[in-house]
Structures are given as C-alpha cells and as structure tokens.
Motif scaffolding. Sequence first.
Motif, PDB file in Angstrom:
ATOM      1  N   ASN A 251      53.204  -0.634  82.012  1.00  0.00           N
ATOM      2  CA  ASN A 251      52.158  -1.081  81.582  1.00  0.00           C
ATOM      3  C   ASN A 251      51.613  -2.095  83.187  1.00  0.00           C
ATOM      4  N   LEU A 252      50.437  -2.393  83.419  1.00  0.00           N
ATOM      5  CA  LEU A 252      50.518  -2.717  84.626  1.00  0.00           C
ATOM      6  C   LEU A 252      49.988  -4.432  84.389  1.00  0.00           C
ATOM      7  N   ARG A 253      50.159  -5.322  85.094  1.00  0.00           N
ATOM      8  CA  ARG A 253      49.137  -6.665  85.204  1.00  0.00           C
ATOM      9  C   ARG A 253      48.158  -6.973  85.590  1.00  0.00           C
ATOM     10  N   PRO A 254      47.419  -8.046  86.181  1.00  0.00           N
ATOM     11  CA  PRO A 254      46.580  -8.198  86.543  1.00  0.00           C
ATOM     12  C   PRO A 254      47.276  -8.805  87.799  1.00  0.00           C
ATOM     13  N   GLY A 255      47.050  -7.772  89.040  1.00  0.00           N
ATOM     14  CA  GLY A 255      47.504  -8.585  90.464  1.00  0.00           C
ATOM     15  C   GLY A 255      48.748  -8.117  90.916  1.00  0.00           C
ATOM     16  N   GLU A 256      49.190  -6.569  90.365  1.00  0.00           N
ATOM     17  CA  GLU A 256      50.104  -6.128  90.571  1.00  0.00           C
ATOM     18  C   GLU A 256      50.040  -5.365  91.486  1.00  0.00           C
ATOM     19  N   ILE A 257      51.038  -5.473  91.984  1.00  0.00           N
ATOM     20  CA  ILE A 257      50.833  -4.687  93.638  1.00  0.00           C
ATOM     21  C   ILE A 257      51.707  -3.118  93.455  1.00  0.00           C
ATOM     22  N   ILE A 258      51.252  -2.225  93.578  1.00  0.00           N
ATOM     23  CA  ILE A 258      52.003  -1.275  93.752  1.00  0.00           C
ATOM     24  C   ILE A 258      51.832  -0.473  94.788  1.00  0.00           C
ATOM     25  N   SER A 259      53.586  -0.053  95.369  1.00  0.00           N
ATOM     26  CA  SER A 259      53.479   0.451  96.385  1.00  0.00           C
ATOM     27  C   SER A 259      54.206   1.795  95.989  1.00  0.00           C
ATOM     28  N   LEU A 260      53.316   2.732  97.688  1.00  0.00           N
ATOM     29  CA  LEU A 260      53.106   4.143  96.868  1.00  0.00           C
ATOM     30  C   LEU A 260      54.064   4.589  97.970  1.00  0.00           C
ATOM     31  N   GLY A 261      55.125   5.018  98.404  1.00  0.00           N
ATOM     32  CA  GLY A 261      56.019   5.628  99.519  1.00  0.00           C
ATOM     33  C   GLY A 261      56.094   4.327  99.491  1.00  0.00           C
ATOM     34  N   ASP A 262      57.056   4.118 100.733  1.00  0.00           N
ATOM     35  CA  ASP A 262      57.551   2.974 101.908  1.00  0.00           C
ATOM     36  C   ASP A 262      56.040   2.032 102.551  1.00  0.00           C
ATOM     37  N   ARG A 263      54.821   2.794 102.551  1.00  0.00           N
ATOM     38  CA  ARG A 263      54.074   2.326 103.534  1.00  0.00           C
ATOM     39  C   ARG A 263      53.034   2.287 102.684  1.00  0.00           C
ATOM     40  N   VAL A 264      52.509   2.350 101.991  1.00  0.00           N
ATOM     41  CA  VAL A 264      51.024   2.669 101.587  1.00  0.00           C
ATOM     42  C   VAL A 264      51.113   1.190 100.139  1.00  0.00           C
ATOM     43  N   LYS A 265      50.340   0.894 100.143  1.00  0.00           N
ATOM     44  CA  LYS A 265      50.349  -0.405  99.385  1.00  0.00           C
ATOM     45  C   LYS A 265      48.923  -0.777  97.971  1.00  0.00           C
ATOM     46  N   VAL A 266      49.065  -0.422  96.789  1.00  0.00           N
ATOM     47  CA  VAL A 266      47.176  -0.377  96.120  1.00  0.00           C
ATOM     48  C   VAL A 266      47.654  -1.680  95.108  1.00  0.00           C
ATOM     49  N   ARG A 267      46.845  -3.317  95.119  1.00  0.00           N
ATOM     50  CA  ARG A 267      46.491  -4.120  94.055  1.00  0.00           C
ATOM     51  C   ARG A 267      45.672  -4.231  93.100  1.00  0.00           C
ATOM     52  N   PHE A 268      46.109  -3.755  91.466  1.00  0.00           N
ATOM     53  CA  PHE A 268      45.606  -3.531  90.323  1.00  0.00           C
ATOM     54  C   PHE A 268      44.928  -4.748  89.779  1.00  0.00           C
ATOM     55  N   GLU A 269      43.613  -4.760  89.781  1.00  0.00           N
ATOM     56  CA  GLU A 269      42.771  -5.661  89.717  1.00  0.00           C
ATOM     57  C   GLU A 269      42.145  -5.536  87.773  1.00  0.00           C
ATOM     58  N   VAL A 270      41.712  -6.865  87.958  1.00  0.00           N
ATOM     59  CA  VAL A 270      40.995  -6.877  86.056  1.00  0.00           C
ATOM     60  C   VAL A 270      39.771  -7.228  86.338  1.00  0.00           C
ATOM     61  N   THR A 271      38.185  -7.400  86.146  1.00  0.00           N
ATOM     62  CA  THR A 271      37.599  -8.003  85.469  1.00  0.00           C
ATOM     63  C   THR A 271      36.725  -8.287  84.684  1.00  0.00           C
ATOM     64  N   GLY A 272      36.306  -9.279  84.234  1.00  0.00           N
ATOM     65  CA  GLY A 272      35.309  -9.347  82.805  1.00  0.00           C
ATOM     66  C   GLY A 272      36.643  -9.546  81.584  1.00  0.00           C
ATOM     67  N   LEU A 273      37.637  -9.791  81.561  1.00  0.00           N
ATOM     68  CA  LEU A 273      38.497  -9.827  80.557  1.00  0.00           C
ATOM     69  C   LEU A 273      38.769 -11.178  79.898  1.00  0.00           C
ATOM     70  N   GLY A 274      38.235 -10.871  78.766  1.00  0.00           N
ATOM     71  CA  GLY A 274      38.104 -12.430  77.570  1.00  0.00           C
ATOM     72  C   GLY A 274      38.982 -12.992  77.457  1.00  0.00           C
ATOM     73  N   THR A 275      39.063 -14.514  76.800  1.00  0.00           N
ATOM     74  CA  THR A 275      39.625 -15.209  76.821  1.00  0.00           C
ATOM     75  C   THR A 275      40.990 -14.894  76.078  1.00  0.00           C
ATOM     76  N   ASP A 276      40.129 -14.084  74.665  1.00  0.00           N
ATOM     77  CA  ASP A 276      41.509 -14.050  73.826  1.00  0.00           C
ATOM     78  C   ASP A 276      41.932 -12.649  74.166  1.00  0.00           C
ATOM     79  N   ALA A 277      41.330 -12.276  74.750  1.00  0.00           N
ATOM     80  CA  ALA A 277      42.651 -10.403  75.275  1.00  0.00           C
ATOM     81  C   ALA A 277      44.157 -11.115  75.588  1.00  0.00           C
ATOM     82  N   THR A 278      44.598  -9.929  74.909  1.00  0.00           N
ATOM     83  CA  THR A 278      45.471  -9.791  75.462  1.00  0.00           C
ATOM     84  C   THR A 278      46.545  -8.863  76.520  1.00  0.00           C
ATOM     85  N   VAL A 279      46.644  -9.435  77.494  1.00  0.00           N
ATOM     86  CA  VAL A 279      47.492  -8.417  78.618  1.00  0.00           C
ATOM     87  C   VAL A 279      48.864  -8.032  78.405  1.00  0.00           C
TER      88      VAL A 279
END
Length: 227
Positions: free
Chosen positions: A79-107
Amino acid sequence: MTSFRLILQTEPGSGTEYILDKPELFLGRDPGNDIVINDPEISRRHARLLLTGNTYTIEDLGSTNGTFIRGQRLSIPVNLRPGEIISLGDRVKVRFEVTGLGTDATVASYRPTAQPTQTPPAAQVPPFISPTPAQPSTPVSTPRPINIPPVQQAAPVHIPPVAPVGATPQVVTPAKKKKSGWLVALLVVLAVIVVFCVIPWLIIELTNSYCALFPGIFNAIQPGVCP
C-alpha cells in the motif's frame, strides 16, 4: 473528491504528472501500458497499480531492475502513502500524491497486503546470526599409529669398472677343468673284462662246462681229462 497521481522526479521529463483514474493501471515502457515511461531501466510491463480502499497498491510484475520503496525491493504488493517515493530500477523515481483527501479519511500505512501464502516481504531482512559450530555427540577416537615395516635395502650390485677409452680390453679366460678321459677309459676296460671274462668264467665254473666248450684245449693240457 480524492484524486491520485504520480509525478516524475528524474530527468528527462521531470515534473510530468500521471493521473491515476482507473481501479487498475499498468506501468511500463511498452506503449500499451496506462502509464508509459520510456526509459531503459524500466521493463516493458514493469508494475501494476490497484485501487484498494483510500489508496493505491503497487505490485512489481517481475521486472528486470525491480521496484523499490525506501530503498528496499518489493516482492509482494504494498500500500502507498501520500508523498511516497517509488524507484523504478536504479534511476527513475516517481512520487505518489493524493489530493482532496478528507480529514476523517484514513490512509493505509506502509504494510504488505494479505496474501494467500505467508511469504515474508523481501524488505524484512533478518539480522545475520553467526552459526554456532556443532559439537560432536560422541568423542572422536584417536587413530592408532600404523606400523609400517622398514624397507629392506637391496643387496649392492657389483658393477665392474669401465676401462678407459683407448685401453686394451682384458679378456678373462675361464679356467679349464681337468680332463677325466683316462678315468672313463679305465672304467670301460674294466667293464669289458667283467662282461667278457669274469662273467663267462663264473658261468662255466658253476655249470662245469669246460669239456663241453673247450675239450681239445683241456685234453692238450692233460690228456684224458675230457672224454
């Protein structure tokens, strides 16, 4: 409304956003994927993103260079968390972002999802424990010495000295045995005397055949001896 996206962190194309708008998305180098990142480090079909509750789960699809989170290679869906950095191989990196998440929602926290088989994640590496050498259960017997008989030395071989070059070789003549021909001749003469003289005389003496064989000789010696 909650929305999810991946943001590319490395060149080329740093800052490129990929909107996650399906329950299941595939990421890879092949154009048929939902998220296409054309980089040699990424496999043709590298990973899968699956919507699970309020977040996405990422799963490596047996890629050549692997998928990493927090520097550890994934072997099961995570499971991914907001702001998680994912490395694909040794060089490529992407960041997982979540927007519009409610205050009572649980990640969902960073934990592996339930799997049919209880396989520990590759990220959890147990500490190395030095193995304790096993103690023998029974005392080891000391091998007995082997009595090896001494090697008997061969008798020395006499090698005659080699004559110097140009010297006349000495011929050793074997000593001639004394001839015993005279002894043989004497035995032959005795055998002839016994066969032709002694034996006939014994026969004539035993049979009293003097007059039958030699009447003339005995009558000449003593007249009237033989009738």
